[in-house]
Write an enzyme that holds these catalytic residues in place. Structure first.
Site, PDB file in Angstrom:
ATOM      1  N   HIS A  97    -105.065  84.818 -71.713  1.00 52.98           N
ATOM      2  CA  HIS A  97    -105.348  85.127 -70.019  1.00 52.98           C
ATOM      3  C   HIS A  97    -104.443  83.876 -69.444  1.00 52.98           C
ATOM      4  CE1 HIS A  97    -109.087  87.075 -69.801  1.00 52.98           C
ATOM      5  NE2 HIS A  97    -110.079  86.119 -70.213  1.00 52.98           N
ATOM      6  N   GLY A 131    -124.134  83.911 -41.712  1.00 54.99           N
ATOM      7  CA  GLY A 131    -123.333  83.594 -42.942  1.00 54.99           C
ATOM      8  C   GLY A 131    -124.284  83.495 -44.029  1.00 54.99           C
ATOM      9  N   THR A 138    -123.867  77.482 -45.981  1.00 50.07           N
ATOM     10  CA  THR A 138    -122.932  77.241 -45.050  1.00 50.07           C
ATOM     11  C   THR A 138    -123.090  76.065 -43.999  1.00 50.07           C
ATOM     12  OG1 THR A 138    -123.256  79.898 -43.713  1.00 50.07           O
ATOM     13  CG2 THR A 138    -120.907  79.417 -45.392  1.00 50.07           C
ATOM     14  N   LYS A 185    -127.021  76.707 -42.138  1.00 52.50           N
ATOM     15  CA  LYS A 185    -127.217  76.814 -41.070  1.00 52.50           C
ATOM     16  C   LYS A 185    -128.154  76.085 -40.720  1.00 52.50           C
ATOM     17  CE  LYS A 185    -127.676  81.341 -43.001  1.00 52.50           C
ATOM     18  NZ  LYS A 185    -126.235  80.808 -44.224  1.00 52.50           N
ATOM     19  N   PRO A 233    -125.298  82.266 -47.310  1.00 56.97           N
ATOM     20  CA  PRO A 233    -125.577  81.027 -48.272  1.00 56.97           C
ATOM     21  C   PRO A 233    -125.395  79.633 -48.204  1.00 56.97           C
ATOM     22  CG  PRO A 233    -126.647  82.585 -49.799  1.00 56.97           C
ATOM     23  CD  PRO A 233    -125.117  83.065 -48.953  1.00 56.97           C
ATOM     24  N   ASP A 241    -114.783  89.877 -68.376  1.00 56.84           N
ATOM     25  CA  ASP A 241    -113.600  90.284 -68.541  1.00 56.84           C
ATOM     26  C   ASP A 241    -113.664  91.948 -68.306  1.00 56.84           C
ATOM     27  OD1 ASP A 241    -112.896  87.336 -68.536  1.00 56.84           O
ATOM     28  OD2 ASP A 241    -112.040  88.052 -70.839  1.00 56.84           O
ATOM     29  N   GLU A 294    -108.050  82.644 -74.718  1.00 51.97           N
ATOM     30  CA  GLU A 294    -107.817  81.598 -73.631  1.00 51.97           C
ATOM     31  C   GLU A 294    -106.531  81.865 -72.722  1.00 51.97           C
ATOM     32  OE1 GLU A 294    -110.713  81.160 -71.500  1.00 51.97           O
ATOM     33  OE2 GLU A 294    -111.907  82.206 -72.870  1.00 51.97           O
TER      34      GLU A 294
END
Ligand code: ADP
Ligand code: ZN
Length: 606
Positions: A427, A201, A205, A207, A203, A499, A424
């Site tokens: 975008h 899984g 998550t 474990k 990092p 971008d 911005e």
């Protein structure tokens, strides 16, 4: 670790050298002069000798050249069979003389080498001090695994209650818990138990948390270590640590051994620089030997975690080793809400806070991110001296985690601010006007993390598939910033660097992995286990002809140019809206998605 020790040892070597040089120096200064016996007798007669020491094989003492000269020098001479010596000395009033029965070398030796011996003693004592002092500086071969004992304190114990979501994983691990609780009974009932469980899984998550909870549920000791601890510079050290880890495990059975980041040791053999005959291979072999050697009946179970299952050596996954593999997924909406719930139990929430809304806005976050989010929000509340954590704290924490903390102190000139605002707004405008895109959460020109401004888009629900047109829209939005700058200022800046990098990456994947280019067709060009096998293929992939690679590049260019002109078209047709967004943005610095909707509506009326 290694580094520290080299330092330590070289420090001591330096000290030895210095002491040695000092000793030589002082010896030179007081060097004994060899006197002939006859001259020695003369000096006795003139009364210019003192402190004489007579041994079987030598005579030593001090003499001066004449009575007027008061510098006493050391001398040494060889004794003769001279019965008159004592009498002569007595007659001439020699101050102090004595004789020793020597086996004579030990004493002088100790005097001249004394400091060195002392140093050696001191050194070994210090080493012992360090080892028993818990740092274990020299205990290379011992495992560094941390032991969590069976805890008698019920409230501190980590159990499945502390792990939210991950229902499938919990279910699969239930069997392991049953076994660890009562190994013998379990086997009598015919249960067959895996020796090793591998948790896959991303990092964060959970474990490690899951493994700990298994130990907590079964109430057995938990040895936690990390793969990187077994990779050392010296050959054999890693292997010996593995041996030690299993040794420890056997002693405290039933118990759970946990190795995080097992890919550090478990990597495919023969991969990597050095041709494979390296320390890591030995360590891996030792791990395989131990796994084959221990009998589950002993009540030891190994759980390992990795986020790179693709690089593991196939031998590890064979039956009898890690024969149970469990995937720990990123949490979905429900999972996120539950994780938030677990962690916000520890803090005081305002009634304004809706964990469901936060869960919706944090698509893609893993457990560690969510734990961090709650923590950040609590810190922000504390900083403002609030009694409870509000929804605004949570929102700010989300922004912080996604884009880094605000840089209020960062100074931008008005010109720069205007450029950032147009970038911005570009975008944001494109994002608003394209159909298939995640809603805008926020547009900001307050610098945050490395970015001077940002547009935050958060999907409404979790997504597992992305269509070609969604990718194209993503590319178009990414170019919205650069294109807006170009149209307004007829000049471009470095602001679009990120971008461009992102866009190129997406376009490359579309062509080489997702089969989204007509000319290339549905063929993957992804190298197996990309970037891992440094030693295996450093240079370009030789499976494809230059011609094919050329076509790939062309296809990427086509996708990029297509979306760039689309962005240009959208912005040129909506310059008025763009200007209005910028005016608003320069005034307020932050705009929400709703704000932008309003601006678009208002612009239509102008
Ligand atoms: P991994 O080992 O997968 O990298 P960790 O187990 O170290 O992740 O998770 C880090 C932290 O994130 C945990 O200590 C816990 O606070 C939080 N966390 C992760 N997953 C969960 C979860 N499912 N439920 C509750 N907390 C979680
Ligand atoms: Zn940008």
């Amino acid at each position: 670790m290694i580094k520290k020790n080299t330092w330590f040892i070289s420090f001591w070597i330096m000290l030895f050298i210095i002491v040695f040089m000092l000793m030589n120096f002082s010896r030179q200064k007081t060097r004994e002069i060899e006197l002939e016996y006859s001259r020695f007798k003369q000096y006795i007669k003139t009364g210019n000798v003192q402190n004489v020491l007579v041994g079987q094989n030598f005579i030593k003492g001090e003499f001066r050249k004449s009575s007027s000269n008061n510098i006493w020098q050391k001398f040494k001479t060889v004794p003769m069979n001279d019965p008159n010596l004592i009498k002569d000395m007595e007659e001439n009033n020699i101050i102090k003389f004595s004789a020793i029965t020597e086996n004579g070398w030990l004493g002088p030796l100790f005097i001249s080498w004394g400091p060195v011996i002392l140093l050696v003693l001191l050194f070994s004592w210090m080493m012992r001090g360090m080892v028993s002092g818990g740092k274990r500086a020299m205990s290379f071969g011992k495992t560094k695994a941390k032991l969590t004992k069976k805890s008698s304190d019920k409230s501190k114990k980590i159990t499945f209650k502390d792990v939210a979501g991950c229902e499938e994983a919990k279910e699969e691990l239930q069997e392991v818990i049953e076994f660890l609780k009562e190994p013998i009974k379990f086997q009598k009932l015919g249960g067959k138990i895996p020796k090793g469980v591998l948790l896959f899984g991303s990092p964060g998550t959970g474990k490690t948390l899951l493994a700990k909870a298994v130990a907590g549920e079964a109430d057995v000791p938990f040895f936690s270590s990390s793969g990187s601890e077994f990779v050392e510079m010296f050959v054999g050290v890693g292997a010996s640590r593995i041996r030690d880890l299993f040794e420890q495990g056997r002693k405290s059975a039933p118990c759970l051994l946990f190795i995080d980041e097992i890919d550090a040791v478990g990597r495919h053999r023969f991969a990597g620089i050095g041709g494979g005959h390296d320390e890591r291979e030995q360590t891996l072999n030792q791990l395989l030997v131990e796994m084959d050697g221990f009998n589950t009946r002993e009540g030891v179970i190994l759980i390992a975690a990795t986020n790179r299952p693709d690089v593991l050596d196939p031998a590890l996954l064979r039956p009898g080793r890690f024969d149970r593999q469990i995937i720990v997924q990123k949490p979905d909406l429900k999972g996120r809400e539950e994780i938030l719930d677990v962690h916000s139990k520890k803090i005081k929430l305002d009634s304004t806070v809706s964990l469901n809304i936060i869960a919706r806005r944090t698509s893609g976050f893993v457990g560690a991110d969510l734990a961090n989010l709650v923590n950040e929000a609590a810190l922000l509340a504390a900083r403002n001296n609030q009694k409870t954590v509000t929804m605004r704290n949570m929102e700010e924490a989300i922004d912080r985690i996604i884009a880094g903390p605000q840089r209020k102190s960062h100074f931008m000139s008005n010109k720069e601010k205007k450029i950032v605002a147009y970038h911005e707004a570009g975008h944001a405008l494109v994002a608003k006007l394209l159909p298939s895109i995640d809603p805008i959460h926020k547009v900001s020109i307050i610098p945050r993390g490395p970015a001077l401004g940002y547009v935050l888009q958060i999907p409404e629900e979790d997504r597992y598939l992305t269509s070609r047109s969604e990718f194209l829209d993503k590319l178009t939005i990414l170019f919205g910033g650069r294109v807006a700058e170009e149209i307004i200022f007829s000049e471009i800046t470095t602001g679009a660097r990120d971008d461009i990098a992102k866009a190129t990456e997406i376009a490359r994947k579309m062509v080489t992995e997702f089969g989204m280019s007509n000319k290339i067709g549905t063929i993957t060009f992804q190298k197996p286990n990309e970037e891992i096998f440094l030693g295996r293929d450093i240079s370009k992939d030789s499976r494809y002809s230059d011609k094919t690679l050329e076509i790939i590049d062309e296809e990427i260019k086509i996708l990029i140019n297509m979306s760039k002109s689309k962005a240009s078209e959208v912005i040129k047709n909506n310059i008025l809206v763009l200007n209005n967004i910028v005016i608003s943005l320069l005034e307020k610095e932050n705009l929400t998605g709703d704000d932008i909707d309003k601006i678009i509506e208002a612009s239509k009326l102008e």
